[in-house]
Design a protein around this motif. Structure first.
Motif, short mmCIF file in Angstrom:
data_model
loop_
_atom_site.label_atom_id
_atom_site.label_comp_id
_atom_site.label_asym_id
_atom_site.label_seq_id
_atom_site.Cartn_x
_atom_site.Cartn_y
_atom_site.Cartn_z
N UNK A 1 0.83 -1.20 0.00
CA UNK A 1 0.00 0.00 0.00
C UNK A 1 0.87 1.25 0.00
N UNK A 2 0.21 2.40 0.09
CA UNK A 2 0.97 3.64 -0.06
C UNK A 2 1.99 3.76 1.07
N UNK B 1 -0.53 -1.44 -6.39
CA UNK B 1 -1.18 -1.72 -5.11
C UNK B 1 -2.40 -2.60 -5.32
N UNK B 2 -2.74 -2.85 -6.60
CA UNK B 2 -3.93 -3.64 -6.91
C UNK B 2 -3.59 -5.13 -6.87
N UNK B 3 -4.02 -5.77 -5.82
CA UNK B 3 -3.63 -7.15 -5.59
C UNK B 3 -4.16 -8.09 -6.68
N UNK C 1 -4.86 -8.55 3.28
CA UNK C 1 -5.07 -7.93 1.97
C UNK C 1 -6.05 -8.75 1.15
N UNK D 1 -9.55 -8.24 2.18
CA UNK D 1 -10.15 -6.91 2.01
C UNK D 1 -10.59 -6.64 0.59
N UNK D 2 -10.41 -7.62 -0.29
CA UNK D 2 -10.78 -7.42 -1.69
C UNK D 2 -12.21 -7.87 -1.97
N UNK E 1 -16.21 -8.31 4.09
CA UNK E 1 -14.82 -7.92 3.97
C UNK E 1 -14.21 -7.68 5.34
N UNK E 2 -12.92 -7.83 5.36
CA UNK E 2 -12.21 -7.55 6.61
C UNK E 2 -11.31 -6.36 6.39
N UNK E 3 -11.21 -5.50 7.38
CA UNK E 3 -10.31 -4.37 7.18
C UNK E 3 -9.31 -4.28 8.30
N UNK E 4 -8.27 -3.52 8.07
CA UNK E 4 -7.21 -3.35 9.06
C UNK E 4 -7.43 -2.06 9.81
N UNK F 1 -2.79 2.51 11.31
CA UNK F 1 -2.15 2.99 10.08
C UNK F 1 -0.75 2.41 9.94
N UNK G 1 -1.01 -3.97 13.97
CA UNK G 1 -2.29 -4.14 13.28
C UNK G 1 -2.62 -5.61 13.07
#
Lengths: 287, 321, 316
Positions: free
Chosen positions: B39-40, B208-210, B249, B252-253, B263-266, B269, B285
């Protein structure tokens, strides 16, 4: 609530500006020089100097000496004292002119940029007029019509200088009008006044501020020029006036060099400060 | 072909030293498509730039080796590097509008690498330019256009053409389809795969696009906080991820083809790269973190050519909690 | 039953001064969004979805057509009524790095709509509303209330924007690609938050995106836009299961997915210029299934099934 937000943000701004100034040698120099001038201007009545108006037949056109460090003019008046006293009016005039220029320019530029369209077209032409017409000619005209009293001159010098500030303000307003947070605020229901004074200007006015700092120096130079041509106010002491007197006795270099140096130093101080402000203020608060 | 070992890159600024890339190792074989994802702020673009030595002034490579066909790219002179740049390794950037000089026509932009890197005479360049435009499926009539006259996808194809015109052996693609419409992206990815088969070059694909990475690449490295956390072939990463971050990751897609899933998120940061944490970078995280994770995980080998920086990499799978 | 009703037509902008050429950003779009609905607008860049959203939000004036909110044409409102409407309709923007005033801390950012609309007469009341808004987006007030935007990550900024939108207790939320600029791992959190908020506060959503997968996750009904026109509309799951318009089909097959072996998008070339739209169907030049009629006659939207409408000659 609105006022306290602006206050706390201005303080942050000053704090941030000061913090970085420490690393900026030239800016710091400029600041110190300017502060020295301010101190002189404020405290000169307390200095042990000759009365700047006191004439003395014995010292007519006296070259620099222990008695008169900067020499004396054709009326025997002490040039050192006159130069120091001249700081008050020169500085005061410069600041007044610059402030006038700032307010007129910022208002006209902001409105032109904000409302756009026909109003903008007209105002831009109006701004262009003031850029094209030679300032000095305009000021000579003003001097002829209204007289040469120094505070009027200061005001009118300001009224001929505002065009550059206006262009900067206009460009900034146009840019910031498109920023997301401004559009978001508009969508929240904020009116024009709120958008301009609470969002656009507080974020975008900085280039105009640094431009105005430079304009103080510009105004002082303009006054010096006008005085040199005899259009200054003979009742006050400005550096330009001292030089003007010096013209009557060309071989007396001290009548020109010392006030000239003072002008140069003042201009240098404001230029250094203005440039430094331009660098310091801009990127800091934008992200 | 490309062997990076223990590479570290920092940025020096007034706020301190930013450790953008921290002891990264990877290897790319001939004709392989190697993906780097993250990611960024994970350091992938810095990594790409350091291979070609096009880092900004404030950056500095502090350790490591970059071997390209046996040549250490860190120690060669700038003159030598110039010979390698573009002729052997080239790069395609994101957002061609910013990368193409707007005052030059397409044909002149394409001629430039030939002139500079191969010293080719003018008549020959014309032919090569026509050839490469054909390869990227831009009609010859576009040769006299300026970049702003072209659509986004076409501009990106011009960038690809520029990258391929000297027939490099390795192409680095840094987010080169980001910002394009999904249909155009699909076309360009398909075309570049065809070109790769035809011309025979290896590619490092950074994005960044898995889903793009897993589809297009043979092997993948997942980066986070300046480190590579997992390296494996795409299939294994998809079916059996051995790092909690990779798992996160994947979870989260959102998909359009399978059944709809939650979806699961983190939370939290990415780590502050000025003061990276000791111990595992991902710990704050990670839902599987334990006391052990306060010590920096070693790079464990999980399989043939598979590595993971997690104390628990050898255990089976990180099923959802 | 009250319904949100939006009907509008083209927006035209002048782009060249020599000879007036027009960008047909939105060309004859009709939409209806019911109260409490979760509606999606799908389209790629240049499809007109953002312009449509701006017209609905009352920001961009339609060149033709009207926008009705509960039966009231918002473009005919007086400025005081318009201001009152702004309490009911709010928007979340795409770029969280540009949507917050960099000089204001979180408290003042959230307080602004309250001041504008005179909500919360005392400072304590306003603080209370602001705190509750932060809590509803899962941000602890004590931790975040004094922070400035540069101290917040992208995801946190977007949450602040959502909190800001909620302070006026709106009924209708327009979300323009709210997660496109966020990292993947953070997106799911924001999306789930939005879904939960909708249920909890009973909001109506207009969700705009170019990402079909996100659209599927977030919306119940959707419309697909191409070059300023709606080409397909219906239940989201229905469109995903059975995309009818060739453009939708192309979009669908273009989405990368390592789990399936997919067909490449069978589409030729790129979108035409918005100032130079082709006659007939907008999509015909790129369509793999085009027919003779597609070149000359623009297809109208027509019902393929009870819930699914398409604008394509193939289905007539």
């Amino acid at each position: 609530m609105r006022r306290s937000v602006s206050l706390s943000n201005t303080l942050t701004l000053v704090r941030v500006g000061m913090r970085d100034l420490r690393g900026d040698k030239w800016g710091l120099t400029g600041l110190c020089m300017m502060l020295s001038f301010v101190v002189i201007a404020l405290l000169v009545p307390y200095f042990p100097l000759y009365d700047p108006w006191e004439q003395s037949g014995a010292d007519v056109i006296a070259p620099p000496s222990w008695n008169h460090p900067f020499g004396a003019d054709i009326y025997g008046r002490d040039v050192f004292s006159r130069v120091l006293w001249g700081t008050r009016v020169s500085l005061g005039l410069g600041v007044l002119a610059a402030l006038t220029s700032f307010f007129v320019g910022a208002v006209i530029g902001s409105f032109a940029g904000y409302y756009g369209g026909f109003l903008d077209d007209i105002m831009t032409r109006f701004i262009d007029v003031f850029i094209i017409i030679p300032r000095v000619i305009l000021l000579i005209l003003v001097a002829a019509l209204i007289g040469t009293e120094v505070w009027y001159m200061a005001l009118f010098i300001g009224l001929t200088m505002w065009a550059s500030t206006a262009r900067i303000a206009r460009a900034q307003v146009i840019t910031f009008k498109e920023r997301g947070f401004v559009k978001a605020a508009a969508l929240l229901g904020a009116g024009d006044v709120r958008l301009l004074f609470l969002h656009i200007l507080p974020n975008g006015i900085y280039p105009a501020i640094s431009n105005t700092t430079l304009q103080v120096a510009d105004a002082i130079m303009t006054e010096a020029g006008l005085s040199f041509f005899g259009l200054g106010d003979k009742n006050v002491i400005t550096w330009g006036q001292i030089i003007n007197m010096g013209m009557l006795s060309i071989s007396s270099w001290w009548l020109v060099v010392f006030p000239g140096a003072a002008i140069a130093l003042m201009v240098l101080a404001f230029n250094l400060l203005g440039d430094s402000l331009e660098l310091r203020l801009k990127p800091r608060l934008l992200r | 072909m490309l062997d990076i070992a223990d590479l570290s890159v920092v940025y020096r600024g007034y706020r301190g030293v930013l450790k953008a890339v921290d002891k990264v190792s990877l290897a790319v074989e001939d004709n392989e498509v190697f993906g780097i994802t993250g990611e960024s702020g994970c350091g992938k673009s810095t990594l790409a730039a350091s291979i070609l030595r096009v880092l900004p002034q404030s950056a500095e490579v502090t350790s490591g080796r970059i071997l390209f066909r046996g040549i250490d790219l860190r120690s060669v002179s700038e003159a030598e590097m110039r010979k390698i740049r573009w002729k052997q390794i080239s790069i395609v950037f994101q957002n061609a509008m910013n990368a193409l000089d707007p005052v030059y026509k397409i044909k002149d932009l394409l001629k430039e690498p030939l002139r500079v890197h191969e010293g080719m005479p003018d008549e020959e360049t014309k032919r090569r330019v026509g050839e490469v435009l054909n390869l990227v499926r831009i009609s010859q009539s576009r040769m006299d256009s300026y970049p702003h006259e072209l659509s986004g996808g076409t501009r990106q194809r011009v960038m690809i053409a520029m990258a391929l015109i000297c027939r490099p052996q390795l192409v680095i693609a840094d987010e080169f389809t980001t910002g394009l419409d999904v249909i155009v992206q699909d076309q360009i990815l398909a075309d570049i795969e065809d070109l790769r088969q035809k011309l025979g070059f290896a590619m490092i694909l950074i994005t960044h696009d898995l889903s793009v990475i897993l589809e297009a690449c043979d092997r993948v490295a997942v980066m986070y906080g300046g480190r590579i956390l997992e390296t494996a072939d795409s299939k294994s990463i998809l079916q059996d991820p051995r790092h909690p971050y990779t798992r996160a990751l994947l979870d989260s897609m959102p998909t359009i083809r399978d059944a709809k899933k939650k979806l699961r998120s983190l939370s939290g940061s990415p780590p502050d790269m000025l003061n990276p944490p000791t111990g595992c970078r991902f710990m704050s995280r990670c839902t599987f973190a334990t006391q052990l994770c306060q010590t920096d995980p070693p790079n464990l080998q999980v399989g043939v050519g598979r590595y993971s920086r997690c104390h628990y990499a050898l255990d089976q799978g990180f099923k959802r909690r | 039953m009250s319904k949100l009703f939006a009907v509008r037509k083209g927006l035209i902008e002048i782009i060249s001064s020599r000879q007036t050429r027009y960008i047909h950003a939105v060309n004859g779009v009709d939409l209806q969004i019911g109260l409490g609905e979760n509606f999606g607008l799908m389209g790629e860049s240049g499809s007109g979805k953002t312009t449509t959203a701006l017209m609905i939000a009352g920001v961009e004036r339609p060149t033709e057509g009207r926008v009705f909110l509960d039966g009231v044409d918002i473009w005919r409102l007086k400025s005081s009524e318009l201001k009152a409407m702004r309490k009911r309709v709010q928007m979340i923007w795409q770029d969280p790095y540009d949507s917050l005033d960099p000089r204001l801390d979180v408290y003042h950012t959230l307080e602004e709509p309250l001041i504008i609309h005179g909500i919360g007469e005392t400072k304590e009341k306003r603080l209370d509303i602001v705190s509750k808004a932060l809590q509803s987006v899962d941000m602890a007030p004590s931790e975040y209330i004094g922070r400035r935007p540069f101290e917040l990550s992208g995801g946190q900024r977007q949450r602040v924007c959502i909190a800001r939108a909620l302070t006026t207790k709106p009924e209708f939320l327009i979300l323009d690609e709210p997660v496109s600029m966020l990292d993947m791992s953070v997106r799911a959190g924001i999306l789930d938050l939005l879904l939960e908020l909708r249920k909890r506060e009973g909001l109506t959503y207009l969700f705009i995106s170019h990402d079909l997968a996100v659209m599927r996750y977030m919306t119940d009904r959707m419309s697909v836009m191409y070059l300023g026109m709606i080409v397909e509309s219906g239940a989201t799951e229905g469109i995903i299961e059975n995309p009818m318009h060739p453009y939708t089909q192309a979009l669908f097959s273009a989405v990368p997915d390592p789990r399936v072996k997919r067909q490449r998008a069978p589409v030729i070339g790129e979108s035409p210029d918005l100032t130079d739209l082709p006659k007939g169907c907008n999509f015909h030049a790129r369509c793999p299934r085009r027919m003779e009629i597609c070149r000359t006659v623009g297809p109208r939207l027509f019902s393929a099934t009870k819930t699914h409408v398409v604008a394509c000659h193939l289905y007539h």
